[in-house]
Structures are given as C-alpha cells and as structure tokens.
Design a protein around this motif. Structure first.
Motif, PDB file in Angstrom:
ATOM      1  N   GLY A 134       0.826  -1.203   0.000  1.00 22.63           N
ATOM      2  CA  GLY A 134       0.000   0.000   0.000  1.00 22.63           C
ATOM      3  C   GLY A 134       0.858   1.249   0.000  1.00 22.63           C
ATOM      4  N   PHE A 135       1.980   1.190   0.707  1.00 19.53           N
ATOM      5  CA  PHE A 135       2.926   2.306   0.760  1.00 19.53           C
ATOM      6  C   PHE A 135       3.554   2.568  -0.602  1.00 19.53           C
ATOM      7  CE2 PHE A 135       7.488   3.491   1.574  1.00 19.53           C
ATOM      8  CZ  PHE A 135       7.253   4.819   1.898  1.00 19.53           C
ATOM      9  N   THR A 136       4.121   1.535  -1.229  1.00 22.24           N
ATOM     10  CA  THR A 136       4.762   1.733  -2.532  1.00 22.24           C
ATOM     11  C   THR A 136       3.747   2.179  -3.579  1.00 22.24           C
ATOM     12  OG1 THR A 136       4.549  -0.659  -2.962  1.00 22.24           O
ATOM     13  CG2 THR A 136       6.657   0.128  -2.106  1.00 22.24           C
ATOM     14  N   ARG A 137       2.568   1.591  -3.535  1.00 25.60           N
ATOM     15  CA  ARG A 137       1.520   1.948  -4.506  1.00 25.60           C
ATOM     16  C   ARG A 137       1.121   3.414  -4.360  1.00 25.60           C
ATOM     17  NH1 ARG A 137      -4.388   0.931  -5.359  1.00 25.60           N
ATOM     18  NH2 ARG A 137      -4.615   0.212  -7.509  1.00 25.60           N
ATOM     19  N   TYR A 138       0.977   3.872  -3.127  1.00 30.19           N
ATOM     20  CA  TYR A 138       0.580   5.265  -2.883  1.00 30.19           C
ATOM     21  C   TYR A 138       1.669   6.226  -3.354  1.00 30.19           C
ATOM     22  CZ  TYR A 138      -1.169   9.384  -0.443  1.00 30.19           C
ATOM     23  OH  TYR A 138      -1.637  10.651  -0.152  1.00 30.19           O
ATOM     24  N   VAL A 139       2.921   5.938  -3.000  1.00 28.93           N
ATOM     25  CA  VAL A 139       4.021   6.837  -3.359  1.00 28.93           C
ATOM     26  C   VAL A 139       4.199   6.921  -4.870  1.00 28.93           C
ATOM     27  CG1 VAL A 139       6.524   7.173  -3.221  1.00 28.93           C
ATOM     28  CG2 VAL A 139       5.244   6.514  -1.173  1.00 28.93           C
ATOM     29  N   TYR A 140       4.200   5.791  -5.544  1.00 33.22           N
ATOM     30  CA  TYR A 140       4.418   5.795  -6.990  1.00 33.22           C
ATOM     31  C   TYR A 140       3.247   6.414  -7.738  1.00 33.22           C
ATOM     32  CZ  TYR A 140       8.728   3.086  -6.971  1.00 33.22           C
ATOM     33  OH  TYR A 140      10.029   2.694  -6.797  1.00 33.22           O
ATOM     34  N   SER A 141       2.034   6.255  -7.213  1.00 35.45           N
ATOM     35  CA  SER A 141       0.873   6.824  -7.912  1.00 35.45           C
ATOM     36  C   SER A 141       0.939   8.345  -7.943  1.00 35.45           C
ATOM     37  CB  SER A 141      -0.429   6.366  -7.247  1.00 35.45           C
ATOM     38  OG  SER A 141      -0.581   6.925  -5.952  1.00 35.45           O
ATOM     39  N   SER A 142       1.641   8.941  -6.994  1.00 37.23           N
ATOM     40  CA  SER A 142       1.791  10.397  -6.966  1.00 37.23           C
ATOM     41  C   SER A 142       2.576  10.903  -8.168  1.00 37.23           C
ATOM     42  CB  SER A 142       2.492  10.830  -5.671  1.00 37.23           C
ATOM     43  OG  SER A 142       1.755  10.430  -4.534  1.00 37.23           O
ATOM     44  N   TYR A 143       3.303   9.986  -8.826  1.00 36.81           N
ATOM     45  CA  TYR A 143       4.116  10.349  -9.992  1.00 36.81           C
ATOM     46  C   TYR A 143       3.664   9.619 -11.253  1.00 36.81           C
ATOM     47  CZ  TYR A 143       6.841  12.755  -6.555  1.00 36.81           C
ATOM     48  OH  TYR A 143       7.212  13.630  -5.556  1.00 36.81           O
ATOM     49  N   GLY A 144       2.394   9.243 -11.269  1.00 34.46           N
ATOM     50  CA  GLY A 144       1.812   8.681 -12.478  1.00 34.46           C
ATOM     51  C   GLY A 144       2.152   7.239 -12.757  1.00 34.46           C
ATOM     52  N   VAL A 145       2.701   6.515 -11.752  1.00 35.55           N
ATOM     53  CA  VAL A 145       3.011   5.092 -11.915  1.00 35.55           C
ATOM     54  C   VAL A 145       2.036   4.312 -11.041  1.00 35.55           C
ATOM     55  CG1 VAL A 145       4.747   3.286 -11.660  1.00 35.55           C
ATOM     56  CG2 VAL A 145       5.440   5.604 -12.329  1.00 35.55           C
ATOM     57  N   TYR A 146       1.163   3.526 -11.665  1.00 32.07           N
ATOM     58  CA  TYR A 146       0.100   2.840 -10.940  1.00 32.07           C
ATOM     59  C   TYR A 146       0.431   1.357 -10.816  1.00 32.07           C
ATOM     60  CZ  TYR A 146      -2.099   7.289 -11.713  1.00 32.07           C
ATOM     61  OH  TYR A 146      -2.350   8.638 -11.728  1.00 32.07           O
ATOM     62  N   LEU A 147       0.790   0.958  -9.604  1.00 34.95           N
ATOM     63  CA  LEU A 147       1.222  -0.400  -9.326  1.00 34.95           C
ATOM     64  C   LEU A 147       0.039  -1.269  -8.911  1.00 34.95           C
ATOM     65  CD1 LEU A 147       4.376   0.426  -7.156  1.00 34.95           C
ATOM     66  CD2 LEU A 147       4.353  -0.234  -9.577  1.00 34.95           C
ATOM     67  N   PRO A 148       0.135  -2.594  -9.114  1.00 33.81           N
ATOM     68  CA  PRO A 148      -0.889  -3.492  -8.569  1.00 33.81           C
ATOM     69  C   PRO A 148      -0.917  -3.390  -7.040  1.00 33.81           C
ATOM     70  CG  PRO A 148       0.509  -4.614 -10.167  1.00 33.81           C
ATOM     71  CD  PRO A 148       1.163  -3.304  -9.877  1.00 33.81           C
ATOM     72  N   ARG A 149      -1.937  -3.953  -6.437  1.00 34.63           N
ATOM     73  CA  ARG A 149      -2.130  -3.783  -4.999  1.00 34.63           C
ATOM     74  C   ARG A 149      -1.158  -4.594  -4.153  1.00 34.63           C
ATOM     75  NH1 ARG A 149      -1.667  -3.080  -0.662  1.00 34.63           N
ATOM     76  NH2 ARG A 149      -3.181  -2.875   1.049  1.00 34.63           N
ATOM     77  N   ALA A 150      -0.887  -5.838  -4.520  1.00 33.55           N
ATOM     78  CA  ALA A 150      -0.131  -6.739  -3.649  1.00 33.55           C
ATOM     79  C   ALA A 150       1.347  -6.801  -4.045  1.00 33.55           C
ATOM     80  CB  ALA A 150      -0.732  -8.137  -3.692  1.00 33.55           C
ATOM     81  N   ALA A 151       2.204  -7.151  -3.067  1.00 33.58           N
ATOM     82  CA  ALA A 151       3.643  -7.212  -3.309  1.00 33.58           C
ATOM     83  C   ALA A 151       3.998  -8.221  -4.392  1.00 33.58           C
ATOM     84  CB  ALA A 151       4.379  -7.545  -2.009  1.00 33.58           C
ATOM     85  N   ASP A 152       3.371  -9.401  -4.358  1.00 33.64           N
ATOM     86  CA  ASP A 152       3.707 -10.410  -5.363  1.00 33.64           C
ATOM     87  C   ASP A 152       3.281  -9.972  -6.763  1.00 33.64           C
ATOM     88  OD1 ASP A 152       1.018 -10.646  -4.738  1.00 33.64           O
ATOM     89  OD2 ASP A 152       0.987 -12.836  -4.871  1.00 33.64           O
ATOM     90  N   GLU A 153       2.211  -9.174  -6.852  1.00 31.05           N
ATOM     91  CA  GLU A 153       1.781  -8.648  -8.145  1.00 31.05           C
ATOM     92  C   GLU A 153       2.742  -7.550  -8.620  1.00 31.05           C
ATOM     93  OE1 GLU A 153      -3.058  -9.194  -7.713  1.00 31.05           O
ATOM     94  OE2 GLU A 153      -2.102  -7.363  -6.974  1.00 31.05           O
ATOM     95  N   GLN A 154       3.229  -6.735  -7.710  1.00 33.67           N
ATOM     96  CA  GLN A 154       4.190  -5.694  -8.077  1.00 33.67           C
ATOM     97  C   GLN A 154       5.510  -6.302  -8.562  1.00 33.67           C
ATOM     98  OE1 GLN A 154       4.599  -2.807  -4.900  1.00 33.67           O
ATOM     99  NE2 GLN A 154       2.389  -2.429  -4.784  1.00 33.67           N
ATOM    100  N   PHE A 155       5.816  -7.503  -8.075  1.00 32.44           N
ATOM    101  CA  PHE A 155       7.040  -8.190  -8.488  1.00 32.44           C
ATOM    102  C   PHE A 155       7.000  -8.611  -9.956  1.00 32.44           C
ATOM    103  CE2 PHE A 155      10.068 -11.947  -7.878  1.00 32.44           C
ATOM    104  CZ  PHE A 155      11.194 -11.136  -7.791  1.00 32.44           C
ATOM    105  N   ASP A 156       5.832  -8.530 -10.574  1.00 34.07           N
ATOM    106  CA  ASP A 156       5.685  -8.927 -11.976  1.00 34.07           C
ATOM    107  C   ASP A 156       5.705  -7.737 -12.941  1.00 34.07           C
ATOM    108  OD1 ASP A 156       5.468 -11.656 -11.428  1.00 34.07           O
ATOM    109  OD2 ASP A 156       3.302 -11.540 -11.108  1.00 34.07           O
ATOM    110  N   VAL A 157       5.775  -6.524 -12.433  1.00 34.38           N
ATOM    111  CA  VAL A 157       5.739  -5.358 -13.319  1.00 34.38           C
ATOM    112  C   VAL A 157       7.151  -4.831 -13.577  1.00 34.38           C
ATOM    113  CG1 VAL A 157       3.452  -4.725 -12.477  1.00 34.38           C
ATOM    114  CG2 VAL A 157       5.470  -3.659 -11.453  1.00 34.38           C
ATOM    115  N   GLY A 158       7.277  -3.975 -14.594  1.00 32.07           N
ATOM    116  CA  GLY A 158       8.578  -3.390 -14.921  1.00 32.07           C
ATOM    117  C   GLY A 158       9.550  -4.422 -15.443  1.00 32.07           C
ATOM    118  N   ARG A 159      10.835  -4.152 -15.242  1.00 33.27           N
ATOM    119  CA  ARG A 159      11.861  -5.110 -15.677  1.00 33.27           C
ATOM    120  C   ARG A 159      12.767  -5.458 -14.516  1.00 33.27           C
ATOM    121  NH1 ARG A 159      17.016  -3.275 -17.305  1.00 33.27           N
ATOM    122  NH2 ARG A 159      17.335  -1.009 -17.328  1.00 33.27           N
ATOM    123  N   SER A 160      13.274  -6.670 -14.553  1.00 29.44           N
ATOM    124  CA  SER A 160      14.147  -7.150 -13.486  1.00 29.44           C
ATOM    125  C   SER A 160      15.466  -6.381 -13.486  1.00 29.44           C
ATOM    126  CB  SER A 160      14.410  -8.644 -13.682  1.00 29.44           C
ATOM    127  OG  SER A 160      15.309  -9.129 -12.712  1.00 29.44           O
TER     128      SER A 160
END
Length: 223
Positions: A134-160
């Motif tokens: 919830g923390f990472t999602r809130y912070v990144y959304s302030s800069y136009g980056v919308y992450l999935p809700r859960a940590a394991d889902e966020q681990f699948d976005v972007g590039r390694s």
C-alpha cells in the motif's frame, strides 16, 4: 544532534542518487530486457553463441561476451559497457534512465522519506497507515506510476534489475512471512531502502542487514 544525522543521511542518499543517475548504462549477468535480447541476437549473428535470444543475461551470454571481447582486444570481463556495446552494436550505449525518469525517481524518494514514522496496518493504503505494498503503490501513484495492490503482483511489473545495478527509485522485494515476494520497499541508494514494516511503520533499513539480506529476492524497475 538528531537533526544533524537526519541531514547527513539525506545528503548521503542524494549523493548516491546523483552518482548513479548520471552514470551511463551497462549490461551484465542478471540483467533482463529487450536491450539484452538485442545484444544476444547480435552476438549470435557474429558467430558467438549467446544461447536463447530471451532477454535474460545468463552465464552463456556472459561467455559469449567474453569471447567477443577477447577477439576485439577489449577487457574480457563479460560486461557490456560503453566500449563493448559500441564494438558490438555499432552505436553508443543508451543511458540507464532519461531525465524525466530521473526526476520522477528523485520525487518518489523525497515523498517516501516524508512518510517515515507512519504506522503499519495490514491493508493500509493511505498516509494514516500503510502496509508495505500500500505504501509503494501510494508513493508511486503520486508520480503517475500505478502499481498493482499486492507485493507479489508488483514483483511482476517493470523489468528485473540485478543487485549490482540497483538505482534509487527501484522496487526491492523480500520473502518474509510467505514464499515469494511478500514484502516490498523503495531503494534509496547507498544500500538503503524504505518500506512499511510491521514493527516500526515506515522506516529506513539496509539491504545487507542480518534480517533483510537473507530475505532479499530481487528488484524491479518501473520508471
């Protein structure tokens, strides 16, 4: 004295951020992405077996890069830096981030640090209380980056991103109470990251601490 150390810490983070953000990119074992696939394809075309053109810089790609470097009289370290990239691809290596991404990463770090001390609450998604994702999602959304809700889902976005290639603003992941990515934070630079912890709320920790170091499982770049 406490105020002095707070200023000193912020200065360290800023210096680390500037030095990393200004450096040109390079590619090495552990990196992934389309540019790695292009490197593999070019190595294969020149007769150096880089393995599958899958965008995953593994040991076989490293061996192919070393062979190419030896044949070209370059340092045979297996890292595709400026000189190797130029000799292999016929163009300059792209920088690791453009100016807009660097600016967003700086803002994300500043915003995240402003929430230090906010309490933890499972399911928390606002500055009243956060859980880790919830923390990472809130912070990144302030800069136009919308992450999935859960940590394991966020681990699948972007590039390694490999550990040695971490840059401020990258997401860092840990396996804590459950298998796989169950905790996420934001890399600050200088080996430090910030996250919403169950014991101290939003806090800064070191990636190589006895607790977090053994639980680190990877990082993703979404900027």
């Amino acid at each position: 004295m406490k105020h002095f150390f707070r200023i000193f810490f912020c200065l360290l983070v800023f210096i680390s951020f500037v030095s990393l953000a200004s450096a040109s990119g390079s590619y090495q074992e552990g990196d992934q992405g389309q540019e790695v696939a292009a490197i593999q394809k070019q190595l294969d075309a020149l007769g150096y077996n880089a393995g599958s053109v899958d965008g995953d810089f593994g040991s076989q790609t490293t061996a192919a890069v070393k062979a190419f470097q030896r044949d070209r009289g370059l340092d045979s370290d297996g890292v595709v830096g400026y000189a190797t990239y130029r000799a292999l691809m016929g163009r300059d290596i792209p920088v690791s981030r453009d100016s807009s991404s660097v600016s967003s990463a700086r803002g994300i770090i500043q915003t995240a640090l402003n929430f230090r001390g906010v309490p933890y609450s499972f399911g928390g998604t606002t500055p009243d209380a956060f859980d880790c994702s919830g923390f990472t999602r809130y912070v990144y959304s302030s800069y136009g980056v919308y992450l999935p809700r859960a940590a394991d889902e966020q681990f699948d976005v972007g590039r390694s991103v490999s550990y040695s290639r971490l840059q401020p603003g990258d997401l860092v992941f840990f396996s804590t109470y459950a298998e796989g990515a169950s905790h996420v934070g934001i890399y600050l630079g200088n080996g430090q990251f910030i996250s919403a912890t169950t014991s101290r709320g939003v806090a800064v920790d070191h990636l190589e601490s006895s607790y977090w170091g053994s639980r680190y499982i990877g990082a993703r770049r979404v900027l």
